[in-house]
Design an enzyme around this catalytic site. Structure first.
Site, PDB file in Angstrom:
ATOM      1  N   GLU A  95      18.303  24.528   6.566  1.00  0.00           N
ATOM      2  CA  GLU A  95      18.372  24.191   5.151  1.00  0.00           C
ATOM      3  C   GLU A  95      18.405  22.617   5.081  1.00  0.00           C
ATOM      4  O   GLU A  95      18.536  22.120   4.022  1.00  0.00           O
ATOM      5  CB  GLU A  95      19.667  24.655   4.374  1.00  0.00           C
ATOM      6  CG  GLU A  95      20.955  24.053   4.732  1.00  0.00           C
ATOM      7  CD  GLU A  95      22.133  24.675   3.978  1.00  0.00           C
ATOM      8  OE1 GLU A  95      22.159  23.956   2.799  1.00  0.00           O
ATOM      9  OE2 GLU A  95      22.514  25.763   4.094  1.00  0.00           O
ATOM     10  N   CYS A 129      22.597  28.974   4.624  1.00  0.00           N
ATOM     11  CA  CYS A 129      23.191  29.118   5.904  1.00  0.00           C
ATOM     12  C   CYS A 129      22.516  30.589   6.584  1.00  0.00           C
ATOM     13  O   CYS A 129      22.817  30.878   7.763  1.00  0.00           O
ATOM     14  CB  CYS A 129      24.508  29.404   5.897  1.00  0.00           C
ATOM     15  SG  CYS A 129      25.354  27.625   5.604  1.00  0.00           S
ATOM     16  N   HIS A 264      30.023  33.766   9.742  1.00  0.00           N
ATOM     17  CA  HIS A 264      29.543  32.574   9.254  1.00  0.00           C
ATOM     18  C   HIS A 264      30.970  31.906   8.710  1.00  0.00           C
ATOM     19  O   HIS A 264      31.702  32.231   7.931  1.00  0.00           O
ATOM     20  CB  HIS A 264      28.719  32.464   8.030  1.00  0.00           C
ATOM     21  CG  HIS A 264      28.435  31.091   7.301  1.00  0.00           C
ATOM     22  ND1 HIS A 264      28.238  30.088   7.913  1.00  0.00           N
ATOM     23  CD2 HIS A 264      28.746  30.872   6.054  1.00  0.00           C
ATOM     24  CE1 HIS A 264      28.048  29.116   7.213  1.00  0.00           C
ATOM     25  NE2 HIS A 264      28.369  29.624   5.991  1.00  0.00           N
TER      26      HIS A 264
END
Length: 520
Positions: A95, A129, A264
């Site tokens: 990103e 993400c 994550h």
């Protein structure tokens, strides 16, 4: 339904498609979070205890997303003695956008120039993400499709996570992970076992093309992360239960069926809360919870609704306590990179995987199921699982991948700590210069790890030139080799000395398949 296979149909795929090799890169310097607390004038423990962070990696203006990905790819190729012509697909999840048209993948093609290999599918994938995981799924799907030509797929996930001055800044970080995907892997993707949840949300987003900083709705972001985990875990449990029923096993799936559970990780404390959240799901779904000792003391929460508990401190505290042993057994080790380097956005969850592989022996890992929860704001999330091969013998694929990561902790320890004011100066420099043309970076080259690619200059047309800091093996190279520019055909990177052919045809033979900062 249209497009579906008949129940009695057999589909054929290559055997044991999964992660064959893994490489991780992080910058050579960090700022200590305890020192940053003092510098920012906040209460002691706000970052170190409240967020669970010890150190935060960062890079100077000498590194950008292209250089990060070039570094991790070349390191993976060299450490595994791979030829560049054995890659048939290369996809980048990121990103960190520095060009609205030209992909990071096309920059990485500079590494393949000497090999002459330009027949490489894949480009970039972006959604906060989650892009790295989307790229991983695309790689697996390519290998399991009629498009596969017998070569490896390479997935790169990398990002520079930076925030404006304020509460979110200590949740930054930098890093990249490269994953070599192929058959006969030591870490095998379990087919049919993905629980995905996607919805529209403005929890974290980056609409300002002139800034690296996001817009964040902190409370909404936490709710989105946890609700996505609830949904994904529920779907995953239903799918694996259905598989088990076909095998004659009618038991319900629970956290205990994961050998490891990784997430994550925007910051470590959220991961601990997330494991507790999964235990809450198990608790509410267990019809015999009164007979399970792990739920002792939780009886008062038997009637709660998941959607009412995202910010319920009593529920959170009770289930974090109840899951503390599970956290130590299944998740704590995965937070090594996150705790020491911070949030790496797309590569964060794969940094967690690297942390597990670096701290357990092949014998301890063999046969284990690793749960993986990937989340990207906006939002996209999936919970899937990897099955570790049973073969832990010396020289096995599992032995090789763990050996390649055994120096992870020492690499983290070898970084240089810098004072918070120096860190702040570097953040201000990035803010002021990341969009400039005719720019020569000011950051030190000598402070970089050996073998690191770095930005040499940005010319008047925004074209970027890179060079690689020499390694001990580069002593015989001519001066200037390693300088690359996408517009200069004669400049190139030397390929690894050892050439490895494409995967042998036998490998392709099919087998019948029976936060307050934003948690993106």
């Amino acid at each position: 339904m249209p497009g579906s296979l008949p129940l009695n149909a057999e589909a054929c795929w290559p055997k044991d498609v999964g992660i064959v090799a893994l490489e991780i890169y992080f910058p050579s310097q960090y700022v200590d979070q305890a020192e940053l607390e003092k510098y920012d004038g906040v209460d002691a423990g706000k970052y170190t205890i409240g967020l669970g962070q010890a150190k935060m990696g960062f890079c100077t203006d000498r590194e950008d997303i292209n250089s990060l990905c070039m570094t991790v790819v070349q390191n993976l190729m060299e450490r595994n003695n791979l030829s560049y012509d054995c890659i048939g697909r290369l996809e980048v999840g990121t990103e960190t956008i520095i060009d609205k048209s030209k992909s990071v993948k096309t920059n990485l093609m500079q590494l393949f120039e000497e090999s002459g290999n330009t027949d490489i599918e894949g480009i970039d994938t972006t959604n906060a993400c989650y892009g790295g995981t989307a790229a991983v799924f695309n790689a697996v799907n390519w290998i399991e499709s009629s498009s596969w030509d017998g070569r490896y797929a390479l997935v790169v996930a990398g990002d520079i996570a930076v925030y404006a001055t304020g509460n979110a800044r200590p949740t930054g970080g930098v890093g990249a992970v490269a994953l070599l995907i192929g058959p006969n892997a030591p870490l095998i993707f379990e087919r049919g076992l993905r629980g995905t949840h996607m919805q529209h949300a403005y929890d974290f987003y980056k609409p300002d093309m002139l800034s690296e900083y996001p817009i964040v709705d902190g409370k909404l972001s936490i709710q989105c992360y946890l609700s996505a985990l609830d949904r994904c875990y529920s779907v995953y449990c239903k799918k694996i239960h259905a598989q088990w029923q076909k095998e004659g096993n009618d038991k319900d799936f629970t956290l205990n069926d994961f050998g490891f559970m990784i997430f994550h990780s925007p910051y470590c404390k959220l991961v601990q809360k997330s494991l507790a959240r999964m235990l809450l799901n198990d608790f509410l779904n267990d019809q015999n919870r009164d007979k399970n000792s792990i739920y002792s003391g939780l009886e008062a929460f038997g009637d709660v609704k998941l959607e009412d508990t995202y910010f319920d401190r009593d529920v959170e505290k009770a289930f974090m306590k109840a899951s503390s042993e599970l956290f130590s057994q299944k998740t704590k080790a995965s937070l090594l990179v996150s705790n020491q380097n911070g949030n790496m956005y797309t590569s964060s969850v794969y940094g967690s995987l690297a942390s597990v592989l670096a701290q357990y022996s092949p014998q301890q890992l063999a046969g284990k199921r690793i749960g993986v929860f990937s989340y990207g704001s906006g939002l996209a999330a999936t919970l899937y699982s990897l099955k570790v091969t049973q073969d832990a013998t010396p020289g096995s694929a599992l032995d090789k991948i763990t050996a390649s990561l055994c120096d992870l902790k020492s690499r983290l320890d070898s970084r240089t700590g810098v004072a918070p004011d120096v860190f702040a100066e570097n953040m201000k420099l990035r803010e002021d210069t990341h969009h400039l043309v005719n720019y020569i970076p000011q950051g030190s080259i000598d402070s970089l790890f050996e073998g690191t690619w770095y930005l040499v200059r940005v010319d008047e047309k925004h074209r970027r030139t890179y060079a690689r800091r020499p390694t001990p093996n580069d002593d015989t190279l001519d001066e200037g080799v390693g300088l690359v520019h996408s517009n200069i055909a004669t400049e190139h990177i030397p390929s690894p000395a050892k050439k490895v052919p494409r995967l042998p045809a036998t490998a392709a033979e099919p087998e019948a398949a029976v936060i307050s900062n934003g948690e993106h």
